[in-house]
Design a protein around this motif. Sequence first.
Motif, mmCIF file in Angstrom:
data_model
loop_
_atom_site.group_PDB
_atom_site.id
_atom_site.type_symbol
_atom_site.label_atom_id
_atom_site.label_comp_id
_atom_site.label_asym_id
_atom_site.label_seq_id
_atom_site.Cartn_x
_atom_site.Cartn_y
_atom_site.Cartn_z
ATOM 1 N N SER A 185 0.126 -2.361 12.106
ATOM 2 C CA SER A 185 -0.927 -1.696 12.869
ATOM 3 C C SER A 185 -1.357 -0.401 12.184
ATOM 4 O O SER A 185 -2.554 -0.104 12.080
ATOM 5 C CB SER A 185 -0.420 -1.409 14.283
ATOM 6 O OG SER A 185 -1.363 -0.676 15.000
ATOM 7 N N VAL A 186 -0.402 0.360 11.694
ATOM 8 C CA VAL A 186 -0.712 1.592 10.956
ATOM 9 C C VAL A 186 -1.490 1.246 9.689
ATOM 10 O O VAL A 186 -2.459 1.919 9.339
ATOM 11 C CB VAL A 186 0.586 2.376 10.638
ATOM 12 C CG1 VAL A 186 0.337 3.477 9.620
ATOM 13 C CG2 VAL A 186 1.172 2.957 11.905
ATOM 14 N N PHE A 187 -1.068 0.179 9.008
ATOM 15 C CA PHE A 187 -1.787 -0.235 7.801
ATOM 16 C C PHE A 187 -3.227 -0.632 8.129
ATOM 17 O O PHE A 187 -4.155 -0.219 7.431
ATOM 18 C CB PHE A 187 -1.081 -1.407 7.105
ATOM 19 C CG PHE A 187 -1.959 -2.061 6.082
ATOM 20 C CD1 PHE A 187 -2.250 -1.414 4.895
ATOM 21 C CD2 PHE A 187 -2.532 -3.295 6.319
ATOM 22 C CE1 PHE A 187 -3.090 -1.998 3.954
ATOM 23 C CE2 PHE A 187 -3.366 -3.881 5.396
ATOM 24 C CZ PHE A 187 -3.648 -3.231 4.206
ATOM 25 N N TRP A 210 0.832 -1.205 0.000
ATOM 26 C CA TRP A 210 0.000 0.000 0.000
ATOM 27 C C TRP A 210 0.870 1.259 0.000
ATOM 28 O O TRP A 210 0.505 2.264 -0.604
ATOM 29 C CB TRP A 210 -0.964 -0.018 1.180
ATOM 30 C CG TRP A 210 -2.160 -0.856 0.892
ATOM 31 C CD1 TRP A 210 -2.217 -2.220 0.836
ATOM 32 C CD2 TRP A 210 -3.461 -0.396 0.578
ATOM 33 N NE1 TRP A 210 -3.484 -2.628 0.515
ATOM 34 C CE2 TRP A 210 -4.270 -1.536 0.356
ATOM 35 C CE3 TRP A 210 -4.029 0.864 0.476
ATOM 36 C CZ2 TRP A 210 -5.616 -1.431 0.030
ATOM 37 C CZ3 TRP A 210 -5.378 0.957 0.159
ATOM 38 C CH2 TRP A 210 -6.152 -0.181 -0.063
ATOM 39 N N ARG A 211 2.009 1.215 0.661
ATOM 40 C CA ARG A 211 2.924 2.359 0.612
ATOM 41 C C ARG A 211 3.370 2.594 -0.829
ATOM 42 O O ARG A 211 3.362 3.721 -1.314
ATOM 43 C CB ARG A 211 4.142 2.122 1.511
ATOM 44 C CG ARG A 211 5.150 3.272 1.451
ATOM 45 C CD ARG A 211 6.347 3.047 2.307
ATOM 46 N NE ARG A 211 7.158 1.979 1.756
ATOM 47 C CZ ARG A 211 8.296 1.561 2.282
ATOM 48 N NH1 ARG A 211 8.746 2.109 3.390
ATOM 49 N NH2 ARG A 211 8.977 0.589 1.726
ATOM 50 N N ASP A 232 11.600 7.503 11.031
ATOM 51 C CA ASP A 232 12.416 8.542 11.663
ATOM 52 C C ASP A 232 12.652 8.225 13.137
ATOM 53 O O ASP A 232 13.761 8.388 13.641
ATOM 54 C CB ASP A 232 11.748 9.908 11.530
ATOM 55 C CG ASP A 232 11.812 10.474 10.123
ATOM 56 O OD1 ASP A 232 12.593 9.945 9.292
ATOM 57 O OD2 ASP A 232 11.066 11.447 9.847
ATOM 58 N N HIS A 233 11.606 7.786 13.819
ATOM 59 C CA HIS A 233 11.727 7.426 15.232
ATOM 60 C C HIS A 233 12.715 6.271 15.410
ATOM 61 O O HIS A 233 13.556 6.291 16.313
ATOM 62 C CB HIS A 233 10.361 7.053 15.808
ATOM 63 C CG HIS A 233 10.423 6.540 17.201
ATOM 64 N ND1 HIS A 233 10.628 7.357 18.293
ATOM 65 C CD2 HIS A 233 10.354 5.278 17.691
ATOM 66 C CE1 HIS A 233 10.670 6.622 19.391
ATOM 67 N NE2 HIS A 233 10.501 5.355 19.046
ATOM 68 N N LEU A 292 1.309 7.620 4.477
ATOM 69 C CA LEU A 292 2.731 7.732 4.160
ATOM 70 C C LEU A 292 3.466 8.534 5.227
ATOM 71 O O LEU A 292 4.582 8.180 5.618
ATOM 72 C CB LEU A 292 2.920 8.374 2.785
ATOM 73 C CG LEU A 292 2.460 7.544 1.589
ATOM 74 C CD1 LEU A 292 2.596 8.348 0.302
ATOM 75 C CD2 LEU A 292 3.223 6.247 1.493
ATOM 76 N N ASP A 293 2.844 9.603 5.714
ATOM 77 C CA ASP A 293 3.461 10.408 6.770
ATOM 78 C C ASP A 293 3.664 9.592 8.042
ATOM 79 O O ASP A 293 4.696 9.712 8.706
ATOM 80 C CB ASP A 293 2.615 11.639 7.080
ATOM 81 C CG ASP A 293 2.635 12.675 5.962
ATOM 82 O OD1 ASP A 293 3.519 12.588 5.081
ATOM 83 O OD2 ASP A 293 1.748 13.561 5.976
ATOM 84 N N GLU A 294 2.689 8.761 8.397
ATOM 85 C CA GLU A 294 2.824 7.919 9.593
ATOM 86 C C GLU A 294 3.972 6.925 9.458
ATOM 87 O O GLU A 294 4.729 6.704 10.405
ATOM 88 C CB GLU A 294 1.518 7.172 9.873
ATOM 89 C CG GLU A 294 0.418 8.062 10.412
ATOM 90 C CD GLU A 294 -0.827 7.271 10.759
ATOM 91 O OE1 GLU A 294 -0.724 6.343 11.591
ATOM 92 O OE2 GLU A 294 -1.885 7.577 10.184
#
Length: 191
Positions: free
Chosen positions: A135-137, A20-21, A72-73, A64-66
């Motif tokens: 989980s984000v997906f 999906w990304r 980054d984290h 995408l931002d998530e």
Amino acid sequence: MPPLPLGTPKAIPAPDWMVWRAFHRRLELYQRESPTKMHAILVERVGLTDSESYVFDTAGSMYLDELVLIEDHVRHEISSRFMLDERLHGPLLASMRSKFNWIRMPPARTPDGRTVNEVLSAEGFFVRLEERRQSVFRAHWESLAESIGLFKLVRLERVIKKEVAPSLRVGARAERVSMPRPVPNDQIAPK
């Protein structure tokens, strides 16, 4: 994608979050270079209305931002935890900055002689990372089901599985990822 050499584990299908990304990134490219191509996919093939297409595009940008925030984290956590210095670990930090290839790290060593990758793998770090991405997906998928409807989401998922998923493969140990190359605008033929 060239065949894997003998003795190399076979590639496995990419996880849903990655497929999906790739799809949302492809739509971003089409939106910049060929809005009619994006319209053809979302409106004509899937049956989204213009407002649903807008909602889908906005949700895709947020998704995408998530994923970028998660990466980054992770880079920050690894860098600070292992006290990686730009002068000593430049190649490692550079590989961590790469959007697609940051897990393939050069072998920076910890005081006990293991590589950073070995330490993180032993601690289950990469498993937890995959769980966060999935989980984000799932949250993204569920919000799309509410906003555009399950029927249209399933139609869209069929397009994604047919056109995007086959071009993505992950090595058996998630060390190698092949990303599809976007088609340049001058090579997009109108239908």
